[in-house]
Design an enzyme around this catalytic site. Sequence first.
Site, PDB file in Angstrom:
ATOM      1  N   GLU A  36       0.924  -6.509   2.601  1.00 38.80           N
ATOM      2  CA  GLU A  36       0.950  -5.881   1.279  1.00 38.80           C
ATOM      3  C   GLU A  36      -0.351  -5.086   1.165  1.00 38.80           C
ATOM      4  O   GLU A  36      -1.414  -5.650   0.935  1.00 38.80           O
ATOM      5  CB  GLU A  36       1.052  -6.939   0.181  1.00 38.80           C
ATOM      6  CG  GLU A  36       2.329  -7.765   0.232  1.00 38.80           C
ATOM      7  CD  GLU A  36       3.562  -6.927  -0.051  1.00 38.80           C
ATOM      8  OE1 GLU A  36       3.442  -5.830  -0.638  1.00 38.80           O
ATOM      9  OE2 GLU A  36       4.666  -7.363   0.323  1.00 38.80           O
ATOM     10  N   CYS A  96      -3.816  -2.522  -6.746  1.00 40.10           N
ATOM     11  CA  CYS A  96      -3.236  -1.822  -5.595  1.00 40.10           C
ATOM     12  C   CYS A  96      -2.163  -0.827  -5.991  1.00 40.10           C
ATOM     13  O   CYS A  96      -1.893   0.120  -5.245  1.00 40.10           O
ATOM     14  CB  CYS A  96      -2.682  -2.823  -4.582  1.00 40.10           C
ATOM     15  SG  CYS A  96      -1.389  -3.899  -5.239  1.00 40.10           S
TER      16      CYS A  96
END
Length: 465
Positions: free
Chosen positions: A211, A245
């Site tokens: 991720e 993110c």
Amino acid sequence: MNRFTLQLEEIKAAYATEPNPSLEVRLERIGRIEKMIASNEEKICKALAADFGIRSPIETRLTEFQMVYQACKYTRKHLKEWMKPSPVDTPSFMGGSQAWIESQSIGVVGIMSPWNYPIQLALTPAIAALAAGNRVWLKPSERSSRTSGFLTGLIQEYFHPSEFCATTGGSDVAEIFAGLPFDHLFFTGSEDIGKKVMRSAADNLTPITLELGGKSPAIIDASAKLKDAAASIVYGKLLNGGQTCIAPDYVLISQDRQEALIEELQTAAKAQFSKPEELTDPIDEAQLARWQYLVGDALDRGAQAIPLLNTDSLGSRAFEPVALVNVPNDAIVLQEEIFGPILPIVVTTDISSAINYVNSRPAPLALYWFGKDKKNMGRVLNETRSGGVTINDTLLHATVEGLPFGGIGPSGMGAYHGKAGFDTFSHFKPILEVRGLFGLNIMRGTKPARPPYGKKIERLLRWIK
């Protein structure tokens, strides 16, 4: 390495005694995570504030605790269904044979979690791994050292080390951890570190989920209402001080709307983040120095910086959020993920040029589109690649537990949240039980196809063709 290897062997030995725990056991373990957080919310908020300097407890409750509670609730509701075998159709020439798929746990899952959301991004994959019946070993980030240490202590308090354990340490420990022969390794962090983790995992052929991040665009269509778009972009950009993110990394908009957008961005920023205590600080001095470097580099190349908050508040924050305009393409702020309260605005001429701009860069983790024109929306969805999309807002696709969360290409591989997380940490075993037609020894398995070959096999081939 010997100490870590022995610890992993002990966890694997414990797993071998209960390789497929019951629904009740899995739910009880997930319930302990929920109780662990609920009983320590205030202490965790204080630990996070100590790590960041400034971080509102409301922001922590929204972005950390609620995500964990939601994952627990959703998993509790659906886990029984996820665990059921799935029947599969068999071809007619197999007679009465039956086929199905069973989900099985895979073993011991290693999780390497980041510093920006050190509770949510450590525990949500752990919930998924435990739901799938696995054991979990967590390595939290050393940059959020107080929170990581406190979380490690809580896990030791609530779990036996063979169920769910955690190990703190710096980059040397992380390097050893990534090289252990886990049954699956889950990493959240930067692309550069993700490459190193993947290389280490490759030595053991360890399956891996990455991720990562990337430069997530916010495209403002000509049909968008600027006030609403600006308010959403400001929230997505400044939440957690931009250290998210999936924060909008830059904005694409037409030249004739740029000035009006900046005004709306300033209005929204002042409305949402005028209180210094509600804008999260950089995690450390290195992060602050990077933000200053990114802005300085852009200015040196001819860009202009426009403060997003009141000028009379200057000096009350570690870093003042800014929008950047007239940014040259070679500026570092347009080349690398920002991960901070800096918002470059890039001018495009139309929807086609916006799509081309996005596609000329690595596929991002998220994409945001604002507008009412369904045709243009469809073009963006169909002609761009990104990990996920939110339309007419930011961040929210990551909060829907039923949607898979993950990147594509350089923004990551694999996904989790909800059923996607259960699937990531499960092995789906295909099973065929051979039976004859109507329970007789007719058309049973390989019997009709066995040599010696003759007219019978010719008829079979014509039949199954």
